[in-house]
Design a protein around this motif. Structure first.
Motif, PDB file in Angstrom:
ATOM      1  N   ASN A 354       0.832  -1.203   0.000  1.00 35.95           N
ATOM      2  CA  ASN A 354       0.000   0.000   0.000  1.00 35.95           C
ATOM      3  C   ASN A 354       0.864   1.249   0.000  1.00 35.95           C
ATOM      4  O   ASN A 354       0.636   2.190  -0.768  1.00 35.95           O
ATOM      5  N   SER A 356       3.979   1.424  -0.925  1.00 34.69           N
ATOM      6  CA  SER A 356       4.703   1.471  -2.192  1.00 34.69           C
ATOM      7  C   SER A 356       3.846   2.117  -3.271  1.00 34.69           C
ATOM      8  O   SER A 356       4.340   2.918  -4.087  1.00 34.69           O
ATOM      9  N   ASN A 357       2.579   1.772  -3.271  1.00 38.52           N
ATOM     10  CA  ASN A 357       1.665   2.389  -4.243  1.00 38.52           C
ATOM     11  C   ASN A 357       1.568   3.885  -4.021  1.00 38.52           C
ATOM     12  O   ASN A 357       1.576   4.683  -4.963  1.00 38.52           O
ATOM     13  N   GLU A 478       1.579   3.717 -14.096  1.00 36.14           N
ATOM     14  CA  GLU A 478       0.246   3.289 -13.678  1.00 36.14           C
ATOM     15  C   GLU A 478       0.124   1.775 -13.665  1.00 36.14           C
ATOM     16  O   GLU A 478      -0.493   1.199 -12.773  1.00 36.14           O
ATOM     17  N   ARG A 481       1.535   0.477 -10.485  1.00 37.03           N
ATOM     18  CA  ARG A 481       0.621   0.656  -9.345  1.00 37.03           C
ATOM     19  C   ARG A 481      -0.520  -0.349  -9.402  1.00 37.03           C
ATOM     20  O   ARG A 481      -0.988  -0.847  -8.376  1.00 37.03           O
ATOM     21  N   GLN A 482      -0.984  -0.643 -10.608  1.00 37.69           N
ATOM     22  CA  GLN A 482      -2.030  -1.655 -10.744  1.00 37.69           C
ATOM     23  C   GLN A 482      -1.527  -3.021 -10.282  1.00 37.69           C
ATOM     24  O   GLN A 482      -2.252  -3.779  -9.633  1.00 37.69           O
ATOM     25  N   LEU A 484       0.699  -3.583  -7.998  1.00 37.98           N
ATOM     26  CA  LEU A 484       0.742  -3.576  -6.533  1.00 37.98           C
ATOM     27  C   LEU A 484      -0.643  -3.784  -5.941  1.00 37.98           C
ATOM     28  O   LEU A 484      -0.805  -4.472  -4.927  1.00 37.98           O
ATOM     29  N   VAL A 485      -1.654  -3.182  -6.552  1.00 35.34           N
ATOM     30  CA  VAL A 485      -3.022  -3.367  -6.065  1.00 35.34           C
ATOM     31  C   VAL A 485      -3.447  -4.820  -6.214  1.00 35.34           C
ATOM     32  O   VAL A 485      -4.075  -5.410  -5.314  1.00 35.34           O
ATOM     33  N   GLN A 488      -1.917  -6.722  -3.457  1.00 38.97           N
ATOM     34  CA  GLN A 488      -2.622  -6.484  -2.196  1.00 38.97           C
ATOM     35  C   GLN A 488      -3.884  -7.322  -2.092  1.00 38.97           C
ATOM     36  O   GLN A 488      -4.149  -7.953  -1.063  1.00 38.97           O
ATOM     37  N   GLY A 775      -6.196   0.793  -0.994  1.00 37.59           N
ATOM     38  CA  GLY A 775      -5.279   0.746  -2.126  1.00 37.59           C
ATOM     39  C   GLY A 775      -6.016   0.866  -3.443  1.00 37.59           C
ATOM     40  O   GLY A 775      -5.599   1.614  -4.342  1.00 37.59           O
ATOM     41  N   LEU A 779      -5.786   4.117  -5.980  1.00 39.55           N
ATOM     42  CA  LEU A 779      -5.418   3.977  -7.380  1.00 39.55           C
ATOM     43  C   LEU A 779      -6.484   4.586  -8.288  1.00 39.55           C
ATOM     44  O   LEU A 779      -6.177   5.347  -9.212  1.00 39.55           O
TER      45      LEU A 779
END
Length: 883
Positions: A354, A356-357, A478, A481-482, A484-485, A488, A775, A779
């Motif tokens: 989270n 990190s995002n 992006e 980040r996706q 990482l989500v 999670q 998270g 995003l």
């Protein structure tokens, strides 16, 4: 006018920022030239060639520009602190999120370290072991027979000391006040095994360690200071049961093995037990110096197998096991604590993902700043060090929050006091645990710094500056980040599935019929002094009868019954071998039973042995299936009768009628008179609600007196009878210690281990779900903010608001579906580790998986709908102006 002023102010701030950046990088360039061996003047001239126009910089000597790592580090840290203050919202969310993960992991680690990893407080603790008998199915038995212990002790050379012990609650009278106190009878080498001696006074003398010897007691430091007022030993005595013991020693503070023991007496005061099937003792030993534990295992295993060949059915021991004492003490708690630590690590990983995002989102807003740093001469290493310092500032702040959460968490865990976790009261957040928290913080900082640095390489900065079209497809930042989500959501799924399986298992346990009623009943636990003399035993029976009669006369008392060992209690659950007889007086001595040959094997059986009164079954709601229960006419001089459970009737006499059969069970109390079975009652789950009901044998309390009893008082309002019940017992016999609880309390205590695991896993899972939801929300909110112009164009060109909302929501749901799929597949593999903790459900229970998937998708749907709804509330004209 206001707009013009805003632009002028913005330009001035940008100019000031550029000036500071140029000064900073000129210093760095001069420092680089000095390291290469260039003179101070030449380094300054070269820097001015590249960064001309800054004439007011002071000249510096070579020594001033010498590499100063500490100064660089402090400057980077100060800059990181300033950045956090500039972005307070980001700092608060990131610090709290990461602090939650660090705090949970640190709290559970402190428990794991204190319970599983911390050495026992004895000299050379790794050499202290516990010895177990192993049965024909390869299972370790917790108790050992005395003849087997004596053979182990005399027939092995791998142990420098070996001792047997027997612990339990005993009635102890001090100053006229009787209480139930944990005491342990130990053989003569016990304190040699533990390597601990009395801190005050002395140990047992030889004349105190023989049958008929002078009774003596060694007490714990806790008991000496609280109940004995730390008095001089020559004036202190304990009356244990009906025997007076002289206090001769006080153990060091903290020594209470076996757990909870307040005093120790000499085992040798009682006659030795000669039966190899009477498993009544725990055996501990110290492995000799220079001998490996595996070598000790080989020696005692070979001896035990030889004993089996020698004695045949005369012993139930097929082999032996040598287990380190620490491992033995934590056998039941280890799976639970490792499960909780794994859950805490998953929560920490989710928190790191989270944050990190958040870092990547924040880094994307700093692309121009970072690009400028590179453009004016900062090298990649310098930029990486700066980003690492910023991450370290954040992580250290989070570790402080995590330490506070860990302190509170350890206190909360200790307050729960689960019975299956030993030494929990001694667990604390010490320097080692804080070091763990700091190590986690530094590791997290390194991860965040490297991740952000990777995203801000020169190539990626140029790509980021080119990502101006801002379509719903998104750029590489992006997509990271996706990813990482998705991670999670996947990790959250693993935690939620584990919690779901434990919850389903807990509900299955609650739905189990234990065979008795758990509502509206009071339980009185009492201990009369033990004696084998006939007259005191009959007086004890009379006292118990009077207590039962007077309790039954209390207003509101419906039924009152007595049992020697209450179900789900923590006391002694005796069981043993009985033999079917043709008549109640078939045997005149126990030697005749021992001489029975193998042909008589079919006559033997195994059962739990209990003593009960006539109204016990009605008070507990245990149904009568066939025959009758005990009656007042079954007095001490009448033929002895018994009631058995349905499972015993089915296993011992399948397809036959057990009523009227005679059974000899005198090995439990030394009485040779046989029982005639008069009734069959329903099965009960005694040890735990999930345990399979075992065969049960009940004798009548007036015919087979027992000193340890529990009296059940059935009432619509049991709590209101507590004071009156206590007064009745005190009036009948003031020297009998008494403890009172409700049946519901006893049932709840039997479930506290499961409840403890479920509670913590549930808390971790809820936190993980919240973090994963935040998270996804973060995003999607960022995506919407970056696509405001595109949304405006779509709406201006006639796109329906619902289509735009579906586009945004669909993106979040697609990410959730990917995460749920990965998480479900991972959970299918990892939840196999829960098999030993589940009851009535499988590790792949479809209901648990379906429920978790539904909860996760609903949370993600809510997290994506909020940004989508907010985006649709922006007017197209306003959106088209956004950049």
């Amino acid at each position: 006018m206001r707009e013009l002023w805003r632009r002028l102010w913005h330009g001035r701030q940008l100019e000031r920022g550029l000036d500071e950046e140029i000064r900073f990088h000129i210093d760095q360039q001069i420092e680089k030239h000095l390291r290469a061996g260039m003179s101070a003047g030449e380094a300054r001239r070269q820097a001015f060639v590249k960064f001309g126009g800054v004439e007011h910089l002071k000249e510096r000597t070579r020594d001033e520009y010498r590499p100063a790592l500490l100064e660089d580090f402090l400057r980077d840290m100060r800059y990181g602190v300033r950045l956090l203050f500039r972005t307070k919202a980001f700092a608060i969310v990131a610090i709290l999120t990461l602090g939650l993960g660090i705090g949970a992991a640190t709290a559970v680690f402190s428990v794991v370290r204190g319970v599983l990893l911390r050495p026992l407080p004895y000299p050379d603790p790794d050499r202290v072991v516990r010895l177990h008998q192993v049965d024909g199915n390869g299972r370790r038995t917790n108790s050992v027979s005395e003849p087997n212990f004596e053979d182990w002790k005399s027939g092995t050379r791998s142990f420098s000391a070996m001792a047997e012990m027997s612990a339990g609650q005993s009635p102890v009278t001090i100053g006229g006040e009787a209480t139930m106190t944990q005491g342990t009878g130990v053989s003569r080498e016990f304190f040699d095994v533990m390597g601990v001696r009395p801190l005050v006074g002395r140990g047992f003398l030889p004349e105190e360690q023989r049958v008929g010897g002078a009774p003596a007691a060694i007490v714990s430091d806790r008991m000496w200071r609280t109940r004995l007022a730390a008095g001089p030993l020559d004036t202190l005595t304990l009356r244990v049961g009906s025997t007076m013991h002289q206090v001769v020693g006080v153990m060091p503070p903290g020594f209470d093995y076996p757990g909870g023991s307040d005093f120790w007496t000499a085992r040798e005061l009682s006659p030795p037990q000669t039966s190899r099937t009477a498993h009544n003792f725990t055996v501990v030993a110290r492995v000799s110096s220079g001998v490996d534990v595996s070598a000790a295992q080989s020696e005692i295993g070979a001896l035990s197998r030889a004993l089996k060949q020698r004695h045949g059915d005369g012993t139930w021991m097929f082999d032996a096991a040598v287990v380190p004492l620490r491992e033995s003490l934590t056998a039941t708690s280890r799976p639970v604590l490792l499960l909780l630590f794994g859950a805490a690590v998953l929560l920490l990983a989710i928190a790191c993902l989270n944050v990190s995002n958040l870092h990547l989102a924040r880094a994307s807003t700093r692309q121009r700043e970072l690009a400028l740093r590179l453009a004016v001469g900062a090298d990649r290493g310098r930029l990486t060090r700066q980003l690492l310092a910023e991450a370290l500032v954040l992580s250290v702040a989070a570790s402080v929050v995590g330490a506070a959460i860990a302190f509170a968490g350890v206190g909360a865990l200790a307050a729960l006091q689960p019975a299956n976790v030993p030494r929990l009261a001694d667990v604390s957040v010490d320097a080692g645990v804080l070091g763990f928290a700091l190590l986690v913080a530094v590791g997290t900082a390194a991860l965040l710094g490297i991740l952000t640095s990777f995203r801000t390489s020169p190539t990626k900065l140029r790509e980021a500056l080119g990502e101006g079209q801002r379509t719903m497809g998104g750029g590489r930042g992006e997509r990271a980040r996706q990813g990482l989500v998705v991670a999670q959501v996947a990790l959250t799924m693993v935690l939620l599935v584990g919690a779901g399986l434990l919850a389903r298992s807990f509900m299955r346990v609650l739905a189990v019929d234990p065979g008795y009623s758990t509502a509206n009943a009071l339980v009185l636990d009492l201990i009369w002094p033990f004696t084998r003399d006939a007259l005191p035993r009959q007086r004890r029976v009379e006292s118990q009868r009077v207590v039962l009669t007077e309790l039954a006369q209390l207003p509101g008392a419906d039924r009152v019954g007595l049992i020697s060992s209450f179900p789900l209690g923590r006391g002694f659950f005796p069981n043993g071998r009985f033999i079917e007889m043709t008549r109640p007086d078939e045997f005149a001595s126990f030697d005749e039973i021992r001489k029975l040959d193998a042909a008589a094997k079919a006559r033997f059986g195994l059962a739990e042995y209990r003593i009960a009164s006539e109204d016990y079954f009605a008070a507990m709601g245990i149904p009568l299936i066939r025959g009758r229960l005990f009656e007042p006419s079954d007095g001490p001089d009448a033929p002895h009768v018994a009631v058995i459970s349905e499972s015993l009737a089915k296993t011992k006499w399948p397809g036959q009628d057990a009523i009227g059969r005679f059974v000899q069970f005198g090995n439990m109390d030394g009485d040779l008179r046989g029982f005639r079975i008069v009734g069959i009652v329903g099965d009960v789950r005694e040890i735990s609600p999930e345990a399979v009901p075992g065969p049960m044998f009940y004798g009548y309390y007036q015919q087979r007196p027992t000193s340890r009893v529990s009296i059940v008082v059935k009432s619509a309002a049991p709590a209101g009878l507590t004071a009156a019940a206590r007064q009745i017992v005190r009036t009948v016999d003031p020297e009998v210690p008494l403890q009172i609880q409700t049946v519901e309390d006893a049932f709840d205590r039997a479930l506290e281990g499961r409840r403890f695991s479920l509670l913590l896993i549930g808390v971790f899972s809820a936190c993980a779900l919240v973090l994963a939801t935040l998270g996804v929300y973060g995003l999607m909110a960022y995506l919407v903010s970056q696509r405001t112009r595109e949304i405006g164009i779509r709406l201006a060109l006639g796109a329906e608001a619902t289509d735009v909302a579906a586009l945004i929501v669909g993106r979040g749901v697609r990410l959730a579906v990917i995460g749920v799929t990965i998480g479900s597949l991972s959970a299918l593999g990892l939840t196999r580790l829960l098999d030993g903790m589940l009851f009535g459900v499988s590790a792949s229970d479809p209901i648990a998986f379906a429920s978790v998937i539904a909860i996760t998708l609903m949370a993600v749907l809510a997290a994506t709908w909020v940004p989508a709804r907010r985006a649709l509330q922006v007017a197209p004209v306003v959106a088209l102006r956004a950049d």
